[in-house]
Scaffold this motif. Structure first.
Motif, PDB file in Angstrom:
ATOM      1  N   TYR A 212     -21.493  10.235 -41.685  1.00  0.00           N
ATOM      2  CA  TYR A 212     -21.101   8.942 -42.267  1.00  0.00           C
ATOM      3  C   TYR A 212     -21.433   7.793 -41.325  1.00  0.00           C
ATOM      4  O   TYR A 212     -22.098   6.837 -41.703  1.00  0.00           O
ATOM      5  CB  TYR A 212     -19.618   8.976 -42.671  1.00  0.00           C
ATOM      6  N   SER A 213     -20.984   7.906 -40.078  1.00  0.00           N
ATOM      7  CA  SER A 213     -21.248   6.815 -39.124  1.00  0.00           C
ATOM      8  C   SER A 213     -22.626   6.970 -38.467  1.00  0.00           C
ATOM      9  O   SER A 213     -23.185   5.996 -37.963  1.00  0.00           O
ATOM     10  CB  SER A 213     -20.191   6.793 -38.029  1.00  0.00           C
ATOM     11  N   GLU A 214     -23.123   8.178 -38.428  1.00  0.00           N
ATOM     12  CA  GLU A 214     -24.354   8.476 -37.689  1.00  0.00           C
ATOM     13  C   GLU A 214     -24.261   8.005 -36.238  1.00  0.00           C
ATOM     14  O   GLU A 214     -25.223   7.543 -35.633  1.00  0.00           O
ATOM     15  CB  GLU A 214     -25.577   7.907 -38.432  1.00  0.00           C
ATOM     16  N   PHE A 215     -23.031   8.088 -35.746  1.00  0.00           N
ATOM     17  CA  PHE A 215     -22.723   7.744 -34.359  1.00  0.00           C
ATOM     18  C   PHE A 215     -22.135   9.005 -33.743  1.00  0.00           C
ATOM     19  O   PHE A 215     -21.140   9.547 -34.234  1.00  0.00           O
ATOM     20  CB  PHE A 215     -21.716   6.583 -34.333  1.00  0.00           C
ATOM     21  N   HIS A 216     -22.776   9.482 -32.686  1.00  0.00           N
ATOM     22  CA  HIS A 216     -22.468  10.819 -32.166  1.00  0.00           C
ATOM     23  C   HIS A 216     -21.793  10.706 -30.799  1.00  0.00           C
ATOM     24  O   HIS A 216     -22.370  10.140 -29.868  1.00  0.00           O
ATOM     25  CB  HIS A 216     -23.752  11.638 -32.056  1.00  0.00           C
ATOM     26  N   VAL A 217     -20.603  11.240 -30.721  1.00  0.00           N
ATOM     27  CA  VAL A 217     -19.838  11.143 -29.471  1.00  0.00           C
ATOM     28  C   VAL A 217     -19.534  12.550 -28.974  1.00  0.00           C
ATOM     29  O   VAL A 217     -19.227  13.450 -29.766  1.00  0.00           O
ATOM     30  CB  VAL A 217     -18.518  10.363 -29.688  1.00  0.00           C
ATOM     31  N   GLY A 218     -19.646  12.715 -27.663  1.00  0.00           N
ATOM     32  CA  GLY A 218     -19.303  13.997 -27.053  1.00  0.00           C
ATOM     33  C   GLY A 218     -18.339  13.766 -25.907  1.00  0.00           C
ATOM     34  O   GLY A 218     -18.398  12.736 -25.235  1.00  0.00           O
TER      35      GLY A 218
ATOM     36  N   SER B 137     -16.840  17.238 -29.953  1.00  0.00           N
ATOM     37  CA  SER B 137     -17.626  16.139 -30.522  1.00  0.00           C
ATOM     38  C   SER B 137     -16.886  15.591 -31.735  1.00  0.00           C
ATOM     39  O   SER B 137     -15.986  16.252 -32.266  1.00  0.00           O
ATOM     40  CB  SER B 137     -19.009  16.648 -30.934  1.00  0.00           C
ATOM     41  N   ASN B 138     -17.278  14.391 -32.165  1.00  0.00           N
ATOM     42  CA  ASN B 138     -16.568  13.806 -33.316  1.00  0.00           C
ATOM     43  C   ASN B 138     -16.858  14.589 -34.581  1.00  0.00           C
ATOM     44  O   ASN B 138     -17.975  15.054 -34.809  1.00  0.00           O
ATOM     45  CB  ASN B 138     -16.849  12.304 -33.467  1.00  0.00           C
ATOM     46  N   GLN B 139     -15.833  14.736 -35.396  1.00  0.00           N
ATOM     47  CA  GLN B 139     -15.876  15.533 -36.623  1.00  0.00           C
ATOM     48  C   GLN B 139     -15.429  14.630 -37.763  1.00  0.00           C
ATOM     49  O   GLN B 139     -14.247  14.277 -37.855  1.00  0.00           O
ATOM     50  CB  GLN B 139     -14.937  16.741 -36.490  1.00  0.00           C
ATOM     51  N   GLU B 140     -16.377  14.220 -38.586  1.00  0.00           N
ATOM     52  CA  GLU B 140     -16.062  13.255 -39.639  1.00  0.00           C
ATOM     53  C   GLU B 140     -15.708  13.938 -40.953  1.00  0.00           C
ATOM     54  O   GLU B 140     -15.815  15.153 -41.098  1.00  0.00           O
ATOM     55  CB  GLU B 140     -17.235  12.279 -39.789  1.00  0.00           C
ATOM     56  N   ASN B 141     -15.297  13.116 -41.899  1.00  0.00           N
ATOM     57  CA  ASN B 141     -14.865  13.626 -43.196  1.00  0.00           C
ATOM     58  C   ASN B 141     -15.157  12.565 -44.252  1.00  0.00           C
ATOM     59  O   ASN B 141     -15.074  11.359 -43.959  1.00  0.00           O
ATOM     60  CB  ASN B 141     -13.347  13.905 -43.136  1.00  0.00           C
TER      61      ASN B 141
ATOM     62  N   LEU C 159     -11.959  13.158 -36.774  1.00  0.00           N
ATOM     63  CA  LEU C 159     -11.338  13.071 -35.444  1.00  0.00           C
ATOM     64  C   LEU C 159     -12.392  12.741 -34.383  1.00  0.00           C
ATOM     65  O   LEU C 159     -13.523  13.225 -34.446  1.00  0.00           O
ATOM     66  CB  LEU C 159     -10.665  14.414 -35.102  1.00  0.00           C
ATOM     67  N   CYS C 160     -11.982  11.918 -33.428  1.00  0.00           N
ATOM     68  CA  CYS C 160     -12.875  11.530 -32.325  1.00  0.00           C
ATOM     69  C   CYS C 160     -13.123  12.722 -31.384  1.00  0.00           C
ATOM     70  O   CYS C 160     -12.273  13.618 -31.239  1.00  0.00           O
ATOM     71  CB  CYS C 160     -12.234  10.435 -31.485  1.00  0.00           C
ATOM     72  N   ALA C 161     -14.253  12.638 -30.700  1.00  0.00           N
ATOM     73  CA  ALA C 161     -14.650  13.674 -29.743  1.00  0.00           C
ATOM     74  C   ALA C 161     -13.590  13.900 -28.653  1.00  0.00           C
ATOM     75  O   ALA C 161     -13.300  15.045 -28.279  1.00  0.00           O
ATOM     76  CB  ALA C 161     -15.965  13.259 -29.090  1.00  0.00           C
ATOM     77  N   GLU C 162     -13.032  12.821 -28.158  1.00  0.00           N
ATOM     78  CA  GLU C 162     -12.079  12.928 -27.042  1.00  0.00           C
ATOM     79  C   GLU C 162     -10.871  13.761 -27.443  1.00  0.00           C
ATOM     80  O   GLU C 162     -10.372  14.600 -26.694  1.00  0.00           O
ATOM     81  CB  GLU C 162     -11.587  11.536 -26.597  1.00  0.00           C
ATOM     82  N   ARG C 163     -10.372  13.496 -28.682  1.00  0.00           N
ATOM     83  CA  ARG C 163      -9.186  14.246 -29.111  1.00  0.00           C
ATOM     84  C   ARG C 163      -9.535  15.685 -29.453  1.00  0.00           C
ATOM     85  O   ARG C 163      -8.750  16.586 -29.193  1.00  0.00           O
ATOM     86  CB  ARG C 163      -8.490  13.523 -30.266  1.00  0.00           C
TER      87      ARG C 163
ATOM     88  N   PRO D  90     -21.859   1.747 -21.869  1.00  0.00           N
ATOM     89  CA  PRO D  90     -20.886   2.844 -21.872  1.00  0.00           C
ATOM     90  C   PRO D  90     -19.969   2.785 -23.088  1.00  0.00           C
ATOM     91  O   PRO D  90     -19.527   1.706 -23.481  1.00  0.00           O
ATOM     92  CB  PRO D  90     -20.083   2.615 -20.587  1.00  0.00           C
ATOM     93  N   ILE D  91     -19.716   3.941 -23.672  1.00  0.00           N
ATOM     94  CA  ILE D  91     -18.717   4.024 -24.753  1.00  0.00           C
ATOM     95  C   ILE D  91     -17.343   3.790 -24.134  1.00  0.00           C
ATOM     96  O   ILE D  91     -17.128   4.072 -22.964  1.00  0.00           O
ATOM     97  CB  ILE D  91     -18.758   5.399 -25.459  1.00  0.00           C
ATOM     98  N   SER D  92     -16.450   3.267 -24.928  1.00  0.00           N
ATOM     99  CA  SER D  92     -15.088   3.021 -24.473  1.00  0.00           C
ATOM    100  C   SER D  92     -14.165   3.650 -25.523  1.00  0.00           C
ATOM    101  O   SER D  92     -14.312   3.350 -26.707  1.00  0.00           O
ATOM    102  CB  SER D  92     -14.903   1.501 -24.400  1.00  0.00           C
ATOM    103  N   PRO D  93     -13.299   4.554 -25.130  1.00  0.00           N
ATOM    104  CA  PRO D  93     -12.531   5.304 -26.134  1.00  0.00           C
ATOM    105  C   PRO D  93     -11.657   4.431 -27.015  1.00  0.00           C
ATOM    106  O   PRO D  93     -11.189   3.368 -26.583  1.00  0.00           O
ATOM    107  CB  PRO D  93     -11.680   6.269 -25.302  1.00  0.00           C
ATOM    108  N   CYS D  94     -11.440   4.888 -28.241  1.00  0.00           N
ATOM    109  CA  CYS D  94     -10.632   4.113 -29.187  1.00  0.00           C
ATOM    110  C   CYS D  94      -9.164   4.124 -28.751  1.00  0.00           C
ATOM    111  O   CYS D  94      -8.754   4.914 -27.891  1.00  0.00           O
ATOM    112  CB  CYS D  94     -10.784   4.670 -30.604  1.00  0.00           C
ATOM    113  N   GLY D  95      -8.398   3.266 -29.338  1.00  0.00           N
ATOM    114  CA  GLY D  95      -6.986   3.105 -28.954  1.00  0.00           C
ATOM    115  C   GLY D  95      -6.178   4.376 -29.113  1.00  0.00           C
ATOM    116  O   GLY D  95      -5.347   4.706 -28.255  1.00  0.00           O
TER     117      GLY D  95
HETATM  118  N1  THU Z   1     -15.647   7.969 -32.093  1.00  0.00           N
HETATM  119  C1  THU Z   1     -15.372   8.911 -31.157  1.00  0.00           C
HETATM  120  O1  THU Z   1     -15.543  10.124 -31.371  1.00  0.00           O
HETATM  121  N2  THU Z   1     -14.910   8.484 -29.958  1.00  0.00           N
HETATM  122  C2  THU Z   1     -14.754   7.179 -29.612  1.00  0.00           C
HETATM  123  O2  THU Z   1     -14.362   6.894 -28.496  1.00  0.00           O
HETATM  124  C3  THU Z   1     -15.071   6.131 -30.563  1.00  0.00           C
HETATM  125  C4  THU Z   1     -15.439   6.566 -31.920  1.00  0.00           C
HETATM  126  C5  THU Z   1     -16.194   8.431 -33.378  1.00  0.00           C
HETATM  127  C6  THU Z   1     -15.297   8.297 -34.579  1.00  0.00           C
HETATM  128  C7  THU Z   1     -16.299   8.245 -35.692  1.00  0.00           C
HETATM  129  O3  THU Z   1     -16.664   9.584 -36.031  1.00  0.00           O
HETATM  130  C8  THU Z   1     -17.508   7.561 -35.085  1.00  0.00           C
HETATM  131  O4  THU Z   1     -17.352   7.684 -33.681  1.00  0.00           O
HETATM  132  C9  THU Z   1     -17.649   6.094 -35.453  1.00  0.00           C
HETATM  133  O5  THU Z   1     -16.492   5.387 -35.194  1.00  0.00           O
END
Ligand code: THU
Length: 163
Positions: free
Chosen positions: A41-47, A61-65, A72-76, A108-113
């Motif tokens: 969906y986002s085509e944004f890949h986080v590890g 890694s991030n797992q979308e739905n 869920l974000c990669a960090e969690r 650099p990516i910065s983790p979400c809240g």
């Molecule tokens: N995302 C992460 O996995 N980690 C972050 O720190 C920011 C965002 C993911 C969530 C979603 O799958 C995609 O990146 C776009 O927000």
């Protein structure tokens, strides 16, 4: 009235080679994990790669739905799995890396809240700070020691614990 200024400390490395070999490896594992994300969906890949005190490294890694908030974000993914597989083993470092399909992620990516809050819970549980390494697919690395620097005035409430 009293106004307080809060300082945060972030160290920027302009070259990957300025990092220790172990930190470079952890970031590389996070980047490899980003390539295995499920992000149609986002085509944004986080590890994310979590180094534990026992030397184990857990990646996620991030797992979308299709129902977006169910993802869920990669960090969690990585932090929750680490504590499921190795409960009670402290997290020393967390490396996060990201790339996108449609633009160059050169900062650099910065983790979400929400992930910051989960990192805070991890630190509070283990009573030790976590080294956090953040990178895009290229460009500088941001490093900080302790979630306080990313989440000042963190919500901790020991009294919520029943024992
Ligand atoms: N995302 C992460 O996995 N980690 C972050 O720190 C920011 C965002 C993911 C969530 C979603 O799958 C995609 O990146 C776009 O927000």
């Amino acid at each position: 009235m009293n106004t307080r200024e809060i300082k945060i400390k972030i160290t920027e490395f302009s070259e990957l080679s300025e990092l220790t070999k172990d930190d470079q490896k952890l970031l590389q594992m996070a980047a490899d994990s980003a390539s295995q994300s499920y992000a149609p969906y986002s085509e944004f890949h986080v590890g994310a790669a979590v180094l534990l005190e026992n030397g184990e490294i857990i990646c996620g890694s991030n797992q979308e739905n299709a129902a977006y908030p169910a993802g869920l974000c990669a960090e969690r993914v990585a932090l929750f799995y680490a504590n499921s597989k190795f409960p009670g083993i402290a997290v020393k470092s967390l490396a996060i890396s990201a790339h996108a399909d449609h633009f160059v992620m050169n900062k650099p990516i910065s983790p979400c809240g929400t992930c910051r809050q989960v990192i805070a819970e991890t630190e509070s549980r283990q009573k030790n700070k976590i080294k956090i390494l953040m990178r895009g697919e290229s460009g500088p690395v941001n490093m900080t020691e302790g979630i306080e620097n990313l989440l000042p005035l963190t919500f901790y409430e020991e009294k919520l614990k029943k024992k």
